[in-house]
Motif scaffolding. Structure first.
Motif, PDB file in Angstrom:
ATOM      1  N   CYS A   1       0.201  -1.213   0.108  1.00 32.11           N
ATOM      2  CA  CYS A   1       0.204  -0.002   0.183  1.00 32.11           C
ATOM      3  C   CYS A   1       0.361   1.069  -0.053  1.00 32.11           C
ATOM      4  CB  CYS A   1      -1.041  -0.243   1.192  1.00 32.11           C
ATOM      5  SG  CYS A   1      -1.662  -1.583   1.085  1.00 32.11           S
ATOM      6  N   GLY A   2       0.425   2.104  -0.942  1.00 33.32           N
ATOM      7  CA  GLY A   2       1.136   3.269  -0.915  1.00 33.32           C
ATOM      8  C   GLY A   2       1.085   4.082  -2.388  1.00 33.32           C
TER       9      GLY A   2
ATOM     10  N   ASN B   1       1.950   7.229  -2.853  1.00 31.48           N
ATOM     11  CA  ASN B   1       1.282   8.637  -2.461  1.00 31.48           C
ATOM     12  C   ASN B   1       0.511   9.184  -1.553  1.00 31.48           C
ATOM     13  OD1 ASN B   1       2.957   9.213  -5.088  1.00 31.48           O
ATOM     14  ND2 ASN B   1       1.090   8.341  -5.851  1.00 31.48           N
ATOM     15  N   ASN B   2      -0.139   8.215  -1.305  1.00 33.13           N
ATOM     16  CA  ASN B   2      -0.872   7.846  -0.182  1.00 33.13           C
ATOM     17  C   ASN B   2      -1.037   6.700   0.326  1.00 33.13           C
ATOM     18  OD1 ASN B   2      -2.444  10.837  -0.514  1.00 33.13           O
ATOM     19  ND2 ASN B   2      -3.142   9.680  -2.684  1.00 33.13           N
TER      20      ASN B   2
ATOM     21  N   TYR C   1      -8.632  10.052  -3.350  1.00 35.40           N
ATOM     22  CA  TYR C   1      -8.064   9.147  -3.958  1.00 35.40           C
ATOM     23  C   TYR C   1      -7.880   7.577  -4.107  1.00 35.40           C
ATOM     24  CZ  TYR C   1      -6.115   9.289   0.945  1.00 35.40           C
ATOM     25  OH  TYR C   1      -5.960   9.825   2.329  1.00 35.40           O
TER      26      TYR C   1
ATOM     27  N   HIS D   1      -6.123   2.729  -0.383  1.00 35.33           N
ATOM     28  CA  HIS D   1      -4.656   2.195  -0.333  1.00 35.33           C
ATOM     29  C   HIS D   1      -3.644   2.581  -0.924  1.00 35.33           C
ATOM     30  CE1 HIS D   1      -4.998   0.703   3.716  1.00 35.33           C
ATOM     31  NE2 HIS D   1      -5.754  -0.481   3.080  1.00 35.33           N
ATOM     32  N   ASP D   2      -4.190   3.634  -1.979  1.00 34.91           N
ATOM     33  CA  ASP D   2      -3.380   4.021  -3.221  1.00 34.91           C
ATOM     34  C   ASP D   2      -2.961   3.587  -4.151  1.00 34.91           C
ATOM     35  OD1 ASP D   2      -2.260   6.288  -4.151  1.00 34.91           O
ATOM     36  OD2 ASP D   2      -0.422   6.030  -4.023  1.00 34.91           O
ATOM     37  N   VAL D   3      -2.021   3.538  -4.961  1.00 35.45           N
ATOM     38  CA  VAL D   3      -1.594   3.031  -6.447  1.00 35.45           C
ATOM     39  C   VAL D   3      -1.062   1.474  -6.704  1.00 35.45           C
ATOM     40  CG1 VAL D   3      -1.836   4.734  -7.820  1.00 35.45           C
ATOM     41  CG2 VAL D   3       0.158   3.900  -6.437  1.00 35.45           C
TER      42      VAL D   3
ATOM     43  N   TYR E   1       7.093   9.538   1.053  1.00 35.67           N
ATOM     44  CA  TYR E   1       6.220   8.462   0.718  1.00 35.67           C
ATOM     45  C   TYR E   1       5.857   8.348   2.192  1.00 35.67           C
ATOM     46  CZ  TYR E   1       9.983   5.318   2.071  1.00 35.67           C
ATOM     47  OH  TYR E   1      10.548   4.792   3.037  1.00 35.67           O
TER      48      TYR E   1
ATOM     49  N   THR F   1      -4.269  10.625   4.856  1.00 37.60           N
ATOM     50  CA  THR F   1      -2.487  11.049   4.142  1.00 37.60           C
ATOM     51  C   THR F   1      -2.217  12.359   4.720  1.00 37.60           C
ATOM     52  OG1 THR F   1      -3.309  10.694   2.219  1.00 37.60           O
ATOM     53  CG2 THR F   1      -1.090  11.818   2.409  1.00 37.60           C
TER      54      THR F   1
END
Length: 365
Positions: A95-96, A98-99, A110, A113-115, A184, A320
């Motif tokens: 997870c992460g 960026n957020n 967003y 758990h982001d991208v 990050y 975030t």
């Protein structure tokens, strides 16, 4: 140390299983789920797991000494979607960066758990070799995130399984590829099967500075909302109330999270176990240098049964914006690299007793 690395391609993954690597007791087999998701089954004499190498490098399923220990969910196979809640049946999610977690009310949206959870990885490999721990089989790959004029980073996790072992060693290399500093956030979401009567034994003191229950509030006065609200307040008042899993007296529907700051051993590692009634245990350990927090997560609804014994993290379960306000971002200078280290696996009763003694020594100072 001798290594043999095999680079793999998506067209290796078909309906019919294909053994990509065999070496001693190790085997890595490529196949494709009916939903179309490529998967890699990795085995030694005591462990078996399924990795989704092009789909977040998720670990979808784990089994140790013949015991299935992945969370119970409504998903028998990974689904071809990047919406988190519509495909949440796996064991491990990166997870992460960026957020992390989810946005708070009023924040810009967003992905949950982001991208990374569903990132399209490339440069995927299977490797066999020998290191200080003995013979191993490893799986790794790289996800690259680019956003013009803002961000360019690479995330390279590797899973390493040693001979005759029920412990999995993990590393994640984070590289800042821009000429500006990178801030990050990171979390590894590992979802074990909850077992009634199991005890949490860990190096996190049960005091307000280390163990912070975050009450779940659904709003309204439905029976579900009232039940989780009342249990949240009881758990908040007595942090030891959740140390033994009991579905009859505890409420984790839909979920509940605890922010934990663990004490570490002389090597800087924290340790956590779910010790099951027979004395064997699920285990998570991690280097706290880059991940000083860990979340404990519960989801026991009847349809789902998952416990995040310890989710190593750069920060807490809040949004975030909260992480930034409290300084929970890590910073990488231009061209810089961080390596995060953790492990997970299964301990026999004797091994669990040994780890219990180690944890008690940490807490005694």
């Amino acid at each position: 140390m001798a290594t043999t690395r095999t680079w793999i391609r998506q067209d290796f993954f078909q309906d019919r299983p294909l053994e990509l690597v065999t070496s001693g007791e190790f085997c890595a087999t490529a196949f494709r789920y009916e939903t179309g998701i490529p998967a890699l089954k990795v085995e030694n004499s005591r462990s078996s797991m399924v990795i989704l190498p092009y789909f977040g490098m998720q670990v979808w399923f784990v089994e140790f000494d013949g015991r299935e220990l992945t969370q119970k969910s409504m998903f028998e196979e990974p689904q071809d979607t990047t919406k988190f809640g519509d495909n949440y049946g796996g064991f491990l999610y990166h997870c992460g960066l960026n957020n992390v977690n989810g946005p708070a009310d009023g924040e810009d949206p967003y992905p949950m758990h982001d991208v990374l959870p569903f990132g399209a990885f490339r440069d995927v490999y299977v490797e066999t070799g020998t290191d200080d721990e003995g013979d191993y089989l490893a799986v790794g790959g790289t996800y690259v995130f680019r956003n013009s004029q803002e961000l360019h980073w690479a995330y390279t996790p590797e899973l390493r399984l040693h001979e005759d072992s029920t412990m999995v060693d993990m590393t994640a290399t984070i590289e800042n590829r821009r000429t500006h500093p990178l801030e990050y956030v990171w979390l590894c979401h590992m979802n074990w099967l909850g077992v009634d009567g199991a005890r949490f034994v860990d190096s996190c003191p049960r005091d307000p500075e280390h163990f912070m229950v975050i009450p779940t509030e659904l709003g309204g006065d439905s029976s579900r909302a009232v039940a989780i609200r009342e249990w949240s307040q009881a758990f908040l008042a007595d942090p030891t109330a959740g140390d033994v899993l009991d579905s009859a007296s505890q409420v984790y529907d839909p979920e509940l999270c605890v922010n934990c700051r663990y004490e570490a051993d002389a090597d800087g590692w924290a340790h956590a176990m779910q010790v099951m009634p027979a004395g064997d245990a699920c285990y998570v350990g991690w280097d706290t240098a880059k991940a000083p927090w860990a979340l404990r997560w519960f989801c026991r609804t009847g349809d789902e049964d998952g416990v995040g014994i310890a989710l190593p993290s750069t920060g807490t379960c809040q949004s975030t914006t909260y992480q930034k306000e409290h300084g929970y971002f890590n910073t990488l200078e231009p061209g810089g690299t961080d390596i995060i280290r953790w492990c997970f696996g299964y301990l026999t009763p004797d091994e669990a007793k040994g780890m219990t003694n180690r944890i008690e020594a940490i807490l005694e100072g």
